[in-house]
Motif scaffolding. Structure first.
Motif, PDB file in Angstrom:
ATOM      1  N   VAL A 258       5.705  -1.058  -3.192  1.00  0.00           N
ATOM      2  CA  VAL A 258       6.639  -0.550  -4.191  1.00  0.00           C
ATOM      3  C   VAL A 258       8.047  -1.000  -3.800  1.00  0.00           C
ATOM      4  O   VAL A 258       8.440  -0.873  -2.631  1.00  0.00           O
TER       5      VAL A 258
ATOM      6  N   ARG B 167      -0.407  -0.936   5.869  1.00  0.00           N
ATOM      7  CA  ARG B 167       0.229   0.282   6.374  1.00  0.00           C
ATOM      8  C   ARG B 167       1.745   0.261   6.225  1.00  0.00           C
ATOM      9  O   ARG B 167       2.366   1.309   6.038  1.00  0.00           O
ATOM     10  N   GLN B 168       2.344  -0.917   6.322  1.00  0.00           N
ATOM     11  CA  GLN B 168       3.797  -0.989   6.371  1.00  0.00           C
ATOM     12  C   GLN B 168       4.259  -2.361   5.907  1.00  0.00           C
ATOM     13  O   GLN B 168       3.524  -3.352   6.001  1.00  0.00           O
TER      14      GLN B 168
ATOM     15  N   GLY C 244       4.817  -1.362  -8.626  1.00  0.00           N
ATOM     16  CA  GLY C 244       3.936  -1.604  -7.485  1.00  0.00           C
ATOM     17  C   GLY C 244       3.225  -2.940  -7.565  1.00  0.00           C
ATOM     18  O   GLY C 244       2.835  -3.394  -8.643  1.00  0.00           O
TER      19      GLY C 244
ATOM     20  N   ALA D 151       9.375  -0.346  -9.584  1.00  0.00           N
ATOM     21  CA  ALA D 151       8.534   0.704  -8.996  1.00  0.00           C
ATOM     22  C   ALA D 151       7.080   0.627  -9.443  1.00  0.00           C
ATOM     23  O   ALA D 151       6.260   1.454  -9.022  1.00  0.00           O
TER      24      ALA D 151
ATOM     25  N   LYS E  94       8.330  -0.607   0.176  1.00  0.00           N
ATOM     26  CA  LYS E  94       7.572   0.461   0.813  1.00  0.00           C
ATOM     27  C   LYS E  94       6.096   0.325   0.450  1.00  0.00           C
ATOM     28  O   LYS E  94       5.754  -0.340  -0.534  1.00  0.00           O
ATOM     29  N   VAL E  95       5.254   0.967   1.222  1.00  0.00           N
ATOM     30  CA  VAL E  95       3.817   0.964   0.952  1.00  0.00           C
ATOM     31  C   VAL E  95       3.423   2.332   0.419  1.00  0.00           C
ATOM     32  O   VAL E  95       3.741   3.366   1.009  1.00  0.00           O
ATOM     33  N   ASP E  96       2.744   2.326  -0.714  1.00  0.00           N
ATOM     34  CA  ASP E  96       2.274   3.565  -1.324  1.00  0.00           C
ATOM     35  C   ASP E  96       0.832   3.366  -1.782  1.00  0.00           C
ATOM     36  O   ASP E  96       0.564   2.620  -2.718  1.00  0.00           O
ATOM     37  N   LYS E  97      -0.098   3.997  -1.074  1.00  0.00           N
ATOM     38  CA  LYS E  97      -1.519   3.918  -1.407  1.00  0.00           C
ATOM     39  C   LYS E  97      -2.013   2.477  -1.479  1.00  0.00           C
ATOM     40  O   LYS E  97      -2.725   2.079  -2.395  1.00  0.00           O
TER      41      LYS E  97
ATOM     42  N   ARG F 146      -0.356  -0.231  -2.043  1.00  0.00           N
ATOM     43  CA  ARG F 146       0.432  -1.112  -2.897  1.00  0.00           C
ATOM     44  C   ARG F 146       1.863  -1.192  -2.377  1.00  0.00           C
ATOM     45  O   ARG F 146       2.348  -0.275  -1.704  1.00  0.00           O
TER      46      ARG F 146
ATOM     47  N   ALA G 198      11.699  -0.147  -4.114  1.00  0.00           N
ATOM     48  CA  ALA G 198      12.609   0.940  -4.487  1.00  0.00           C
ATOM     49  C   ALA G 198      14.044   0.432  -4.494  1.00  0.00           C
ATOM     50  O   ALA G 198      14.488  -0.220  -3.543  1.00  0.00           O
TER      51      ALA G 198
END
Length: 240
Positions: A180, A218-219, A205, A203, A173-176, A178, A182
């Motif tokens: 991640v 973004r994705q 990142g 996690a 997944k993308v978080d800020k 970065r 999961a």
């Protein structure tokens, strides 16, 4: 006048129109090739500012009719493809940039310089092998033996924590900005303390190198045998 003469005149007229049409299409396509080559060089030079190099860079101009778009100084769509690029020394499989609303000053197409190409909207896809993403993940987690592979369309991580080997199904997944990792599934035979440790490690990142053209991540998705990073860029501009 015999009936045969008007028919012959009509046939000659049709043939003439067809020939002129073919010549016009040929001239349009030849001009497009020149412009595509010019834009490919400009894009490669701009990408180099972000430490991006590629084995080959290609541009395709979309839309109906090249010369009418030149008159308007705007191409409805342009697709840039960089094959086997390296992004800050990270090898990728390919990089595809789809640009819409590409404003190209006429003098650039006709061989001039000094003006800039500006783009209304830019979407980017970077295709990585799981092995290259694993190298980035290993640096982020500190787990040197971490490997990634794709099994039936799902990303899996293999790693060893506290002497226990684990094969983990994960969702990237993308978080800020970065990536991640999961944890989705983990064997029930793995002790809970190890399960928690694996989840924490993955996690942390992954920070990617700066993407070309200042694009923002973004994705992230799995497509076939590759991991695909989807990004967008705002206010893209190529110097002439």
């Amino acid at each position: 006048m015999s009936a045969g003469k008007p028919r012959r005149w009509l046939r000659r007229s049709v043939v003439t129109v067809v020939i002129l049409g073919c010549l016009a299409v040929g001239a349009d396509r030849a001009a497009a090739w020149v412009a595509e080559d010019r834009l490919a060089t400009m894009a490669a030079d701009e990408a180099a500012q972000y430490d991006v190099r590629a084995a080959d860079t290609e541009v395709k101009i979309g839309g109906f009719g090249f010369l009418p778009q030149v008159v308007k100084e705007e191409f409805s769509s342009v697709t840039l493809t960089m094959r086997q690029p390296t992004i800050s020394s990270v090898p990728a499989e390919d990089l595809v940039v789809t640009m819409t609303g590409v404003h190209v000053p006429r003098e650039l197409v006709t061989g001039g310089s000094g003006a800039a190409v500006t783009v209304d909207s830019t979407d980017m896809k970077v295709r990585l092998s799981p092995a290259e993403l694993a190298k980035l993940a290993a640096r982020a987690t500190g787990v040197d033996d971490l490997t990634l592979r794709i099994v039936e369309g799902k990303l899996h991580a293999r790693l060893s924590v506290r002497g226990i080997d684990a094969d983990v199904a994960i969702s990237p997944k993308v978080d800020k900005g970065r990536i991640v990792l999961a944890v989705d599934e983990l064997s029930g035979s793995v002790p809970s303390v190890v399960r928690d440790a694996i989840s924490r490690l993955l996690a942390r990142g992954i920070t990617l190198p700066e993407l070309p053209f200042g694009a923002s991540l973004r994705q992230i998705a799995v497509e076939g045998s590759s991991v695909v990073l989807v990004a967008t860029a705002a206010d893209l501009e190529f110097a002439g």
